[in-house]
Structure formats: structure tokens, C-alpha cells
Design a protein around this motif. Structure first.
Motif, PDB file in Angstrom:
ATOM      1  N   ARG A  64      41.044  49.050  34.642  1.00 49.63           N
ATOM      2  CA  ARG A  64      41.196  47.413  34.597  1.00 49.63           C
ATOM      3  C   ARG A  64      41.195  46.559  36.140  1.00 49.63           C
ATOM      4  NH1 ARG A  64      42.773  44.033  29.690  1.00 49.63           N
ATOM      5  NH2 ARG A  64      43.630  46.213  28.048  1.00 49.63           N
ATOM      6  N   ARG A 103      38.229  46.484  37.627  1.00 49.42           N
ATOM      7  CA  ARG A 103      36.887  45.758  36.711  1.00 49.42           C
ATOM      8  C   ARG A 103      37.229  44.357  38.163  1.00 49.42           C
ATOM      9  NH1 ARG A 103      38.131  46.632  31.106  1.00 49.42           N
ATOM     10  NH2 ARG A 103      38.887  48.376  31.541  1.00 49.42           N
ATOM     11  N   ALA A 104      38.772  44.231  38.243  1.00 47.29           N
ATOM     12  CA  ALA A 104      39.658  42.859  38.347  1.00 47.29           C
ATOM     13  C   ALA A 104      38.652  42.761  40.115  1.00 47.29           C
ATOM     14  CB  ALA A 104      40.636  42.667  38.406  1.00 47.29           C
ATOM     15  N   GLN A 132      34.907  42.312  40.301  1.00 43.90           N
ATOM     16  CA  GLN A 132      35.012  40.624  39.884  1.00 43.90           C
ATOM     17  C   GLN A 132      35.140  39.869  41.304  1.00 43.90           C
ATOM     18  OE1 GLN A 132      37.825  40.682  36.244  1.00 43.90           O
ATOM     19  NE2 GLN A 132      36.020  39.261  35.120  1.00 43.90           N
ATOM     20  N   GLN A 142      35.257  32.451  36.597  1.00 46.67           N
ATOM     21  CA  GLN A 142      35.654  33.678  37.323  1.00 46.67           C
ATOM     22  C   GLN A 142      37.254  33.898  37.714  1.00 46.67           C
ATOM     23  OE1 GLN A 142      33.689  36.263  36.763  1.00 46.67           O
ATOM     24  NE2 GLN A 142      32.341  34.367  35.333  1.00 46.67           N
ATOM     25  N   ALA A 172      38.820  34.093  34.579  1.00 45.96           N
ATOM     26  CA  ALA A 172      39.200  36.006  34.295  1.00 45.96           C
ATOM     27  C   ALA A 172      39.695  36.487  35.259  1.00 45.96           C
ATOM     28  CB  ALA A 172      37.062  36.052  34.102  1.00 45.96           C
ATOM     29  N   VAL A 173      39.445  37.013  35.798  1.00 44.68           N
ATOM     30  CA  VAL A 173      40.663  37.700  37.091  1.00 44.68           C
ATOM     31  C   VAL A 173      42.432  37.645  36.911  1.00 44.68           C
ATOM     32  CG1 VAL A 173      41.052  38.891  40.004  1.00 44.68           C
ATOM     33  CG2 VAL A 173      38.511  38.346  39.297  1.00 44.68           C
ATOM     34  N   HIS A 213      43.278  36.430  34.094  1.00 39.38           N
ATOM     35  CA  HIS A 213      43.386  37.459  33.067  1.00 39.38           C
ATOM     36  C   HIS A 213      43.546  38.709  32.567  1.00 39.38           C
ATOM     37  CE1 HIS A 213      43.779  37.232  28.590  1.00 39.38           C
ATOM     38  NE2 HIS A 213      42.720  38.089  28.738  1.00 39.38           N
ATOM     39  N   ALA A 214      42.672  38.874  33.608  1.00 47.77           N
ATOM     40  CA  ALA A 214      42.863  40.649  33.906  1.00 47.77           C
ATOM     41  C   ALA A 214      43.852  41.173  34.976  1.00 47.77           C
ATOM     42  CB  ALA A 214      40.881  41.656  34.633  1.00 47.77           C
ATOM     43  N   LEU A 215      44.242  41.001  35.692  1.00 50.90           N
ATOM     44  CA  LEU A 215      45.786  41.301  36.235  1.00 50.90           C
ATOM     45  C   LEU A 215      46.586  41.288  35.679  1.00 50.90           C
ATOM     46  CD1 LEU A 215      44.349  39.809  40.396  1.00 50.90           C
ATOM     47  CD2 LEU A 215      44.764  42.137  38.929  1.00 50.90           C
ATOM     48  N   ARG A 240      46.625  41.168  32.299  1.00 49.80           N
ATOM     49  CA  ARG A 240      46.968  42.128  31.474  1.00 49.80           C
ATOM     50  C   ARG A 240      47.370  43.482  32.153  1.00 49.80           C
ATOM     51  NH1 ARG A 240      45.322  41.348  25.574  1.00 49.80           N
ATOM     52  NH2 ARG A 240      44.257  43.279  25.935  1.00 49.80           N
ATOM     53  N   ALA A 241      46.354  43.726  32.865  1.00 49.61           N
ATOM     54  CA  ALA A 241      46.724  45.264  33.798  1.00 49.61           C
ATOM     55  C   ALA A 241      48.498  45.001  33.981  1.00 49.61           C
ATOM     56  CB  ALA A 241      46.083  45.635  35.241  1.00 49.61           C
TER      57      ALA A 241
END
Length: 88
Positions: free
Chosen positions: A15, A18-19, A22, A42, A45-46, A48-50, A52-53
Motif C-alpha cells: 500500500r 502504491r502511495a 501516487q 489524487q 486518494a493518497v 486515503h491510501a495512507l 488505510r495503511a
């Protein structure tokens, strides 16, 4: 706080990679003068990814803590709760 098993953190590492990609894309978008809306999309989205990680990391810690003989002690549980709330 307990040490985490690196083998259990593969999904978290993926994850974050991927971030990282991004973020590189966002920097290119800024350098290219792309539309503000696209850049902010974007960035969201980053974020959100962080998040979630971070949640996945805390969930892994919690599972590992509960699986230990004798269960979680109060200090570990409070520390995990504090970390969890810091992401909220």
C-alpha cells in the motif's frame, strides 16, 4: 509497544509503495501545470491510501498482541488505541 513481524506487513508495504507512486504522479502533475481539481483528487486518494495503511498496521499489531500468550496488557492496549485515534 511490541515489535511487529515484518512478514505480516507485506500488504501494508505494498500500500505504501502504491502511495509513493501516487505522490510521484502528483508531483509530475504539478510540474506539468495540470488542473487543480485533478491534483486534489489524487491528493485525496493518497491520503486515503495512507490512512488505510495506518489502519492495517494497527490491526496487525492488535492481532499480534491478542495472539501473544497472556493476551494484551493494559499499556499495549492503550497505546494501540491512541495510535488508532491519531489516524481518525
Amino acid at each position: 509497544m511490541m515489535e511487529l513481524n515484518p512478514q505480516e506487513l507485506g500488504a501494508v508495504a505494498n500500500r505504501l509503495r502504491r502511495a509513493q507512486g501516487q505522490i510521484g504522479g502528483i508531483l509530475r502533475m504539478i510540474e506539468q501545470g495540470r488542473d487543480c481539481k485533478d491534483i486534489v483528487t489524487q491528493l485525496a486518494a493518497v491520503n486515503h491510501a495512507l490512512d488505510r495503511a495506518g489502519f492495517a498496521l494497527i490491526a496487525t499489531s492488535l492481532k499480534q498482541c491478542l495472539a501473544e500468550p497472556g493476551g494484551a496488557n493494559s499499556a499495549d492496549a492503550q497505546g494501540l488505541e491512541k495510535l488508532f485515534l491519531s489516524l481518525a
